[in-house]
Motif scaffolding. Structure first.
Motif, PDB file in Angstrom:
ATOM      1  N   ARG A   1       0.846  -1.191   0.000  1.00  0.00           N
ATOM      2  CA  ARG A   1       0.000   0.000   0.000  1.00  0.00           C
ATOM      3  C   ARG A   1       0.884   1.244   0.000  1.00  0.00           C
ATOM      4  N   SER A   2       0.480   2.246  -0.758  1.00  0.00           N
ATOM      5  CA  SER A   2       1.221   3.507  -0.763  1.00  0.00           C
ATOM      6  C   SER A   2       1.168   4.145   0.623  1.00  0.00           C
ATOM      7  N   ARG A   3       2.318   4.605   1.081  1.00  0.00           N
ATOM      8  CA  ARG A   3       2.378   5.227   2.402  1.00  0.00           C
ATOM      9  C   ARG A   3       1.819   6.640   2.403  1.00  0.00           C
ATOM     10  N   CYS A   4       1.685   7.254   1.241  1.00  0.00           N
ATOM     11  CA  CYS A   4       1.311   8.671   1.213  1.00  0.00           C
ATOM     12  C   CYS A   4      -0.135   8.907   1.630  1.00  0.00           C
ATOM     13  N   LEU A   5      -0.950   7.835   1.670  1.00  0.00           N
ATOM     14  CA  LEU A   5      -2.342   8.002   2.070  1.00  0.00           C
ATOM     15  C   LEU A   5      -2.601   7.540   3.507  1.00  0.00           C
ATOM     16  N   ASP A   6      -1.557   7.196   4.234  1.00  0.00           N
ATOM     17  CA  ASP A   6      -1.730   6.730   5.615  1.00  0.00           C
ATOM     18  C   ASP A   6      -2.055   7.885   6.547  1.00  0.00           C
ATOM     19  N   GLY A   7      -2.998   7.651   7.461  1.00  0.00           N
ATOM     20  CA  GLY A   7      -3.277   8.606   8.526  1.00  0.00           C
ATOM     21  C   GLY A   7      -3.759   9.960   8.055  1.00  0.00           C
ATOM     22  N   LEU A   8      -4.544   9.993   6.982  1.00  0.00           N
ATOM     23  CA  LEU A   8      -4.934  11.274   6.400  1.00  0.00           C
ATOM     24  C   LEU A   8      -5.721  12.152   7.372  1.00  0.00           C
ATOM     25  N   ALA A   9      -6.687  11.573   8.077  1.00  0.00           N
ATOM     26  CA  ALA A   9      -7.539  12.378   8.956  1.00  0.00           C
ATOM     27  C   ALA A   9      -6.711  13.059  10.044  1.00  0.00           C
ATOM     28  N   LEU A  10      -5.821  12.301  10.669  1.00  0.00           N
ATOM     29  CA  LEU A  10      -4.987  12.871  11.718  1.00  0.00           C
ATOM     30  C   LEU A  10      -4.044  13.921  11.149  1.00  0.00           C
ATOM     31  N   ARG A  11      -3.415  13.633  10.020  1.00  0.00           N
ATOM     32  CA  ARG A  11      -2.500  14.602   9.409  1.00  0.00           C
ATOM     33  C   ARG A  11      -3.225  15.887   9.039  1.00  0.00           C
ATOM     34  N   LEU A  12      -4.457  15.759   8.540  1.00  0.00           N
ATOM     35  CA  LEU A  12      -5.232  16.940   8.174  1.00  0.00           C
ATOM     36  C   LEU A  12      -5.553  17.768   9.415  1.00  0.00           C
ATOM     37  N   ASP A  13      -5.941  17.101  10.509  1.00  0.00           N
ATOM     38  CA  ASP A  13      -6.204  17.805  11.769  1.00  0.00           C
ATOM     39  C   ASP A  13      -4.984  18.600  12.219  1.00  0.00           C
ATOM     40  N   VAL A  14      -3.834  17.939  12.211  1.00  0.00           N
ATOM     41  CA  VAL A  14      -2.598  18.561  12.695  1.00  0.00           C
ATOM     42  C   VAL A  14      -2.224  19.763  11.832  1.00  0.00           C
ATOM     43  N   GLU A  15      -2.282  19.594  10.514  1.00  0.00           N
ATOM     44  CA  GLU A  15      -1.849  20.672   9.629  1.00  0.00           C
ATOM     45  C   GLU A  15      -2.808  21.859   9.670  1.00  0.00           C
ATOM     46  N   CYS A  16      -4.104  21.594   9.681  1.00  0.00           N
ATOM     47  CA  CYS A  16      -5.066  22.698   9.728  1.00  0.00           C
ATOM     48  C   CYS A  16      -4.901  23.498  11.025  1.00  0.00           C
ATOM     49  N   LYS A  17      -4.712  22.802  12.132  1.00  0.00           N
ATOM     50  CA  LYS A  17      -4.497  23.491  13.403  1.00  0.00           C
ATOM     51  C   LYS A  17      -3.231  24.333  13.348  1.00  0.00           C
ATOM     52  N   TRP A  18      -2.153  23.777  12.778  1.00  0.00           N
ATOM     53  CA  TRP A  18      -0.892  24.515  12.688  1.00  0.00           C
ATOM     54  C   TRP A  18      -1.040  25.744  11.796  1.00  0.00           C
ATOM     55  N   LEU A  19      -1.700  25.607  10.677  1.00  0.00           N
ATOM     56  CA  LEU A  19      -1.852  26.716   9.744  1.00  0.00           C
ATOM     57  C   LEU A  19      -2.587  27.895  10.380  1.00  0.00           C
ATOM     58  N   VAL A  20      -3.613  27.600  11.168  1.00  0.00           N
ATOM     59  CA  VAL A  20      -4.392  28.660  11.808  1.00  0.00           C
ATOM     60  C   VAL A  20      -3.659  29.220  13.019  1.00  0.00           C
ATOM     61  N   THR A  21      -3.148  28.329  13.875  1.00  0.00           N
ATOM     62  CA  THR A  21      -2.489  28.762  15.106  1.00  0.00           C
ATOM     63  C   THR A  21      -1.292  29.650  14.820  1.00  0.00           C
ATOM     64  N   ASN A  22      -0.553  29.323  13.767  1.00  0.00           N
ATOM     65  CA  ASN A  22       0.649  30.067  13.435  1.00  0.00           C
ATOM     66  C   ASN A  22       0.405  31.208  12.448  1.00  0.00           C
ATOM     67  N   GLY A  23      -0.838  31.442  12.107  1.00  0.00           N
ATOM     68  CA  GLY A  23      -1.162  32.541  11.213  1.00  0.00           C
ATOM     69  C   GLY A  23      -0.636  32.367   9.808  1.00  0.00           C
ATOM     70  N   ALA A  24      -0.380  31.115   9.414  1.00  0.00           N
ATOM     71  CA  ALA A  24       0.160  30.866   8.077  1.00  0.00           C
ATOM     72  C   ALA A  24      -0.874  31.138   6.994  1.00  0.00           C
ATOM     73  N   LEU A  25      -2.150  30.853   7.307  1.00  0.00           N
ATOM     74  CA  LEU A  25      -3.244  31.087   6.371  1.00  0.00           C
ATOM     75  C   LEU A  25      -4.443  31.609   7.148  1.00  0.00           C
ATOM     76  N   PRO A  26      -5.322  32.383   6.515  1.00  0.00           N
ATOM     77  CA  PRO A  26      -6.539  32.836   7.191  1.00  0.00           C
ATOM     78  C   PRO A  26      -7.407  31.658   7.617  1.00  0.00           C
TER      79      PRO A  26
END
Length: 257
Positions: free
Chosen positions: A112-137
């Motif tokens: 199985r391709s590793r690039c699709l592993d843990g998508l939901a958790l990775r999305l949670d982490v990245e969205c939180k980081w983007l907002v918390t750090n003011g990277a994106l509106p």
């Protein structure tokens, strides 16, 4: 492989071009040879196996001397670059779609391709980081996260390339001459490949789908555009790339608004 053979292969080369370089891997072009240096040899193992199994053209492996993999240059030129208008014809884009369909119809690789592993958790982490750090509106992140949810649904596994950027697809006279960078290949989602291929080039989605030759869910492809871009912004910035460059990942996210 001995250094004598390596030096003979690269004799009389006058310059070295850095194709891409960051902390995880680097690719150099030396004459008609690409040298890929990867800190994770598991990726290289997957790449070598995937190229052997793929039913479409791939670069010839010249030699391997870990951590270096030497590949012959493909004829033609890349289908395009993210952030730049593609000069390739509609027929070339359709040919790319047909090549992807041939890959997806092939027998599955045994991993199985590793690039699709843990998508939901990775999305949670990245969205939180983007907002918390003011990277994106926050509204931009929230809207694209809503769009991205459509990608996280059950799919029938196919032989997926896993990193099918247009810069990895080479074309000459409207024919596909080969596809590069198979380190993320494995069992995965067909629409992820189609989304990677058309990211930032929505105007060619119809050509690709026509070449692919079957109905696809365009909303899921758009969802993968949002998901892939949300996951990529921090990584790109931390590795010396600019996701805010015109036509790149942040513009893709803005287009969903």
């Amino acid at each position: 492989m001995t250094p004598v053979i390596i030096s003979a292969t690269l004799a009389d080369v006058e310059e070295v071009e850095v194709v891409v370089a960051h902390r995880e891997r680097a690719t150099l072009r030396v004459g008609d040879v690409f040298l890929k240096v990867d800190a994770d040899q598991t990726r290289t193992e997957f790449e070598v196996q995937a190229m052997a199994l793929a039913p479409i053209a791939t670069p010839e492996i010249l030699w391997r001397n870990p951590p270096v993999l030497a590949l012959a240059a493909l004829p033609g030129k890349a289908l395009g670059r993210l952030g730049e208008p593609s000069t390739a014809s509609s027929a070339a884009w359709a040919a790319a779609g047909a090549a992807v369909r041939k890959l997806h119809d092939a027998p599955l690789p045994p991993w199985r391709s590793r690039c699709l592993d843990g998508l939901a958790l990775r999305l949670d982490v990245e969205c939180k980081w983007l907002v918390t750090n003011g990277a994106l509106p926050a509204d931009l992140v929230t809207r694209n996260r809503q769009v991205a949810e459509a990608a996280m649904r059950p799919w029938t596994p196919v032989f997926m390339h896993g990193d099918l950027q247009i810069a990895h697809v080479f074309v000459e006279d409207d024919e596909i001459t080969g596809v590069l960078d198979w380190s993320e290949a494995g069992q995965g989602d067909a629409l992820y490949d189609l989304a990677c291929l058309t990211l930032g080039h929505e105007e060619h989605l119809g050509d690709v789908v026509a070449g692919y030759g079957t109905d696809v869910d365009l909303d899921v492809i758009r969802a993968w555009w949002s998901l892939r871009s949300l996951l990529a912004v921090r990584w790109l910035a931390e590795h010396g790339f600019d996701p805010a460059a015109p036509g790149c990942e942040i513009d893709v996210l803005r287009s969903r608004m």
